[in-house]
Design a protein around this motif. Structure first.
Motif, mmCIF file in Angstrom:
data_model
loop_
_atom_site.group_PDB
_atom_site.id
_atom_site.type_symbol
_atom_site.label_atom_id
_atom_site.label_comp_id
_atom_site.label_asym_id
_atom_site.label_seq_id
_atom_site.Cartn_x
_atom_site.Cartn_y
_atom_site.Cartn_z
ATOM 1 N N THR A 32 0.863 -1.179 0.000
ATOM 2 C CA THR A 32 0.000 0.000 0.000
ATOM 3 C C THR A 32 0.901 1.230 0.000
ATOM 4 O O THR A 32 2.029 1.175 0.497
ATOM 5 C CB THR A 32 -0.933 0.058 1.228
ATOM 6 O OG1 THR A 32 -0.143 0.102 2.406
ATOM 7 C CG2 THR A 32 -1.875 -1.125 1.276
ATOM 8 N N THR A 70 0.762 5.353 0.994
ATOM 9 C CA THR A 70 0.012 6.426 1.624
ATOM 10 C C THR A 70 0.710 7.748 1.340
ATOM 11 O O THR A 70 1.926 7.846 1.505
ATOM 12 C CB THR A 70 -0.059 6.210 3.150
ATOM 13 O OG1 THR A 70 -0.641 4.930 3.402
ATOM 14 C CG2 THR A 70 -0.884 7.292 3.818
ATOM 15 N N LYS A 71 -0.069 8.740 0.904
ATOM 16 C CA LYS A 71 0.477 10.097 0.754
ATOM 17 C C LYS A 71 0.325 10.778 2.103
ATOM 18 O O LYS A 71 -0.777 10.909 2.624
ATOM 19 C CB LYS A 71 -0.266 10.873 -0.325
ATOM 20 C CG LYS A 71 0.234 12.321 -0.468
ATOM 21 C CD LYS A 71 -0.612 13.122 -1.411
ATOM 22 C CE LYS A 71 -1.931 13.404 -0.742
ATOM 23 N NZ LYS A 71 -2.778 14.355 -1.425
ATOM 24 N N ASN A 72 1.442 11.209 2.667
ATOM 25 C CA ASN A 72 1.426 11.878 3.970
ATOM 26 C C ASN A 72 1.472 13.395 3.849
ATOM 27 O O ASN A 72 1.236 14.092 4.835
ATOM 28 C CB ASN A 72 2.609 11.401 4.817
ATOM 29 C CG ASN A 72 2.602 9.893 4.963
ATOM 30 O OD1 ASN A 72 1.595 9.298 5.290
ATOM 31 N ND2 ASN A 72 3.730 9.262 4.696
ATOM 32 N N PHE A 117 5.598 10.279 1.288
ATOM 33 C CA PHE A 117 4.891 9.026 1.019
ATOM 34 C C PHE A 117 5.437 7.924 1.911
ATOM 35 O O PHE A 117 6.608 7.953 2.296
ATOM 36 C CB PHE A 117 5.088 8.597 -0.445
ATOM 37 C CG PHE A 117 4.548 9.587 -1.437
ATOM 38 C CD1 PHE A 117 3.237 9.517 -1.868
ATOM 39 C CD2 PHE A 117 5.361 10.591 -1.940
ATOM 40 C CE1 PHE A 117 2.736 10.436 -2.774
ATOM 41 C CE2 PHE A 117 4.879 11.507 -2.853
ATOM 42 C CZ PHE A 117 3.558 11.435 -3.272
ATOM 43 N N THR A 118 4.590 6.926 2.199
ATOM 44 C CA THR A 118 5.021 5.724 2.918
ATOM 45 C C THR A 118 4.487 4.511 2.178
ATOM 46 O O THR A 118 3.292 4.435 1.871
ATOM 47 C CB THR A 118 4.499 5.706 4.370
ATOM 48 O OG1 THR A 118 4.956 6.875 5.039
ATOM 49 C CG2 THR A 118 5.006 4.479 5.112
ATOM 50 N N ASP A 144 3.922 0.511 2.559
ATOM 51 C CA ASP A 144 3.822 -0.552 3.560
ATOM 52 C C ASP A 144 3.643 -1.878 2.852
ATOM 53 O O ASP A 144 2.959 -1.961 1.822
ATOM 54 C CB ASP A 144 2.630 -0.307 4.495
ATOM 55 C CG ASP A 144 2.843 0.912 5.382
ATOM 56 O OD1 ASP A 144 3.821 0.913 6.141
ATOM 57 O OD2 ASP A 144 2.037 1.859 5.283
ATOM 58 N N SER A 200 8.107 -1.149 6.032
ATOM 59 C CA SER A 200 7.712 0.113 5.414
ATOM 60 C C SER A 200 8.924 0.830 4.839
ATOM 61 O O SER A 200 10.071 0.496 5.140
ATOM 62 C CB SER A 200 6.999 1.016 6.429
ATOM 63 O OG SER A 200 7.878 1.381 7.460
#
Length: 175
Positions: free
Chosen positions: A41, A43-45, A91-92, A94, A144
């Motif tokens: 996945t 994720t935009k942080n 971004f991250t 995982d 991650s």
């Protein structure tokens, strides 16, 4: 005929009929295995923000936001402290710990203001090749990878004033 000869012939015939034919054969066993891992996945942080700048009255310059969230300007461009605080996109990814992933970040993307556009050249803080990143931890645990995307955008004396925005796609895949 002699009874002994007859008995011997019958015994020989019985042995010949009862003896199996030995053919060459061999066998072995195989095994099957599978390792099931968790899906990736992203994720935009945080978004890439250049903040507010004043275009040069003549000539041109650039606005740079580094992956350390620092903005710099060149030429006659002036960076203002009002407006959005300049920062790199964050971004991250995982997924399964210890696994190798390829990260894809576009080299450029376009920001538009109506029919006007500016081309952003991206930068990132990935170590080594983007196609050979490794998620933290080990197989069997969640892993991650956090990274940032900065950019450089040119601004000239003819750049139309107004708010520019655009999108870019970051993706990742297991290797």
């Amino acid at each position: 005929m002699n009874v002994r000869v007859l008995a011997a012939a019958v015994a020989l015939a019985t042995v010949a009929l009862a003896a199996p034919a030995f053919a060459q054969s061999a066998s072995t066993t195989g095994t099957g295995s599978i390792t099931v891992i968790r899906p990736l996945t992203i994720t935009k942080n945080g978004d890439l923000k250049f903040g507010s700048v004043v275009r040069p009255s003549t000539g041109s310059g650039t606005v740079v936001v580094s992956t350390a969230d620092a903005r710099s300007v060149t030429g006659s461009v002036v960076g203002l402290s009002s407006g959005d605080t300049p920062r790199a996109a964050q971004f991250t990814i995982d997924g399964e710990g210890g696994q190798s992933v390829s990260v894809t970040i576009p080299a450029t993307f376009t920001m538009a203001n109506g029919s006007e556009s500016l081309t952003v050249t991206t930068s990132n803080n990935l170590t080594g090749s983007a196609s050979a990143q490794t998620l933290s931890n080990a197989l069997g645990a969640a892993g991650s990878l956090a990274f940032k995307v900065g950019g450089t955008v040119p601004v000239s004396s003819t750049t139309v004033t107004g708010a520019y925005s655009g999108t870019f796609t970051v993706s990742a895949a297991y290797n």
